[in-house]
Structure formats: C-alpha cells, structure tokens
Design a protein around this motif. Sequence first.
Motif, short mmCIF file in Angstrom:
data_model
loop_
_atom_site.label_atom_id
_atom_site.label_comp_id
_atom_site.label_asym_id
_atom_site.label_seq_id
_atom_site.Cartn_x
_atom_site.Cartn_y
_atom_site.Cartn_z
N PHE A 6 77.53 -23.69 40.81
CA PHE A 6 76.49 -23.30 39.86
C PHE A 6 77.10 -22.67 38.61
O PHE A 6 76.66 -22.91 37.49
N ARG A 7 78.12 -21.86 38.79
CA ARG A 7 78.79 -21.23 37.65
C ARG A 7 79.42 -22.30 36.75
O ARG A 7 79.33 -22.24 35.53
N GLN A 8 80.06 -23.29 37.37
CA GLN A 8 80.66 -24.37 36.59
C GLN A 8 79.59 -25.19 35.88
O GLN A 8 79.81 -25.67 34.75
N CYS A 9 78.44 -25.36 36.51
CA CYS A 9 77.33 -26.05 35.85
C CYS A 9 76.90 -25.28 34.60
O CYS A 9 76.62 -25.87 33.56
N GLY A 10 76.86 -23.96 34.71
CA GLY A 10 76.53 -23.14 33.55
C GLY A 10 77.52 -23.33 32.44
O GLY A 10 77.15 -23.43 31.26
N LYS A 11 78.79 -23.40 32.80
CA LYS A 11 79.83 -23.64 31.79
C LYS A 11 79.68 -25.03 31.17
O LYS A 11 79.90 -25.21 29.97
N SER A 12 79.31 -26.00 32.00
CA SER A 12 79.10 -27.36 31.49
C SER A 12 77.95 -27.40 30.50
O SER A 12 78.03 -28.08 29.47
N ILE A 13 76.89 -26.66 30.79
CA ILE A 13 75.76 -26.60 29.87
C ILE A 13 76.22 -26.01 28.54
O ILE A 13 75.91 -26.54 27.47
N GLY A 14 76.99 -24.94 28.62
CA GLY A 14 77.50 -24.32 27.39
C GLY A 14 78.41 -25.25 26.61
O GLY A 14 78.31 -25.36 25.39
N GLY A 15 79.31 -25.95 27.32
CA GLY A 15 80.24 -26.86 26.66
C GLY A 15 79.56 -28.05 26.04
O GLY A 15 79.88 -28.44 24.90
N THR A 16 78.61 -28.64 26.75
CA THR A 16 77.92 -29.81 26.19
C THR A 16 77.01 -29.41 25.04
O THR A 16 76.85 -30.17 24.08
N THR A 17 76.46 -28.21 25.11
CA THR A 17 75.65 -27.71 24.00
C THR A 17 76.53 -27.52 22.76
O THR A 17 76.16 -27.90 21.65
N ALA A 18 77.71 -26.96 22.95
CA ALA A 18 78.64 -26.77 21.83
C ALA A 18 79.04 -28.10 21.22
O ALA A 18 79.12 -28.22 19.98
#
Length: 154
Positions: A6-18
């Motif tokens: 779940f934490r990595q998913c959060g990071k993925s959301i942040g990265g793809t948003t960026a």
Amino acid sequence: YSQDQFRQCGKSIGGTTAALLSSIKAYAKSRQEKDRQKCFIFSKPLIEVIDAVLAYGALAEYSGERARMSERGKVAQQAILGGAMATAASCVKLFEIVPGLVRNVSDTEVWKKLMLCSKAVAEATKLLCASLRENSITGSQKKPFYARNNEDDD
C-alpha cells in the motif's frame, strides 16, 4: 508485506501524478501536439495505479472474517481510510481539472486549481503513508487491533 504494498502504491500515485504534471507544464509552454499527447500518455498510468490500489484494497484477504475491533483499531482504521479517501478524492479532482487545462492552457484559474489539486494529492498521499506507518503492527506490540469473533453469524 501488505502495508509495504500500500505504501508503494502511494508512492506510485505520487510519481505518476508528478509525471503527468510535468507533461502538462511542457504542453503549457510549447502548445505542441506531441506535448499534448504526453499528457494523455501520462494520465493512463495514474488511472491504472488508482485502479490497482482500489482492486488491491478490495481483495478478500483485506475484508477478512468478522471481527470485533478494539478502540485502538477503530482509530487506526479511521486514520487509514481517511488518508485513502483523501488520496482518491484529490486524484479524482485532478482528473476533472486536466481536460480543461488541456483545452485552454492559458487559463490561470485552471492552473491555480491544478496546483491546489496537485498539492492535495501530495498531502493526501503523505497522510495515507503516515497513517499506515503510525498504525502498523510490529512484533513488539502485544494487543492486536481486532479479535476473531468465534460466535456464529447472525
């Protein structure tokens, strides 16, 4: 293991948003079709990662069996769900704003909304990650958040 995912998913959301925001900024400067296409290209991974998080969270292993949750568990659940809901809501808002920006790159009001939504996505992701970190069960904790309910289903 699950919390890491779940934490990595959060990071993925942040990265793809960026990545999407970078594409939007490039398109705003150039107004070239190739940069516009990049906006669409980079919106797909964000949609996919959000879909993946929702599907992952809906797996049967997370719904589990009926349990009685302790007060500490209820507080943890509220914090984690609050972070997840804030992340999802801010991503939805971001997707509502992007088409308007792609159609009219010079609209300063839309840019302001985009900046606010981007900040909301980042803050919501931080909130979710912090909730997961603060409420994780470690081996040193004695009491679980829940107790299995051995009573028959009503």
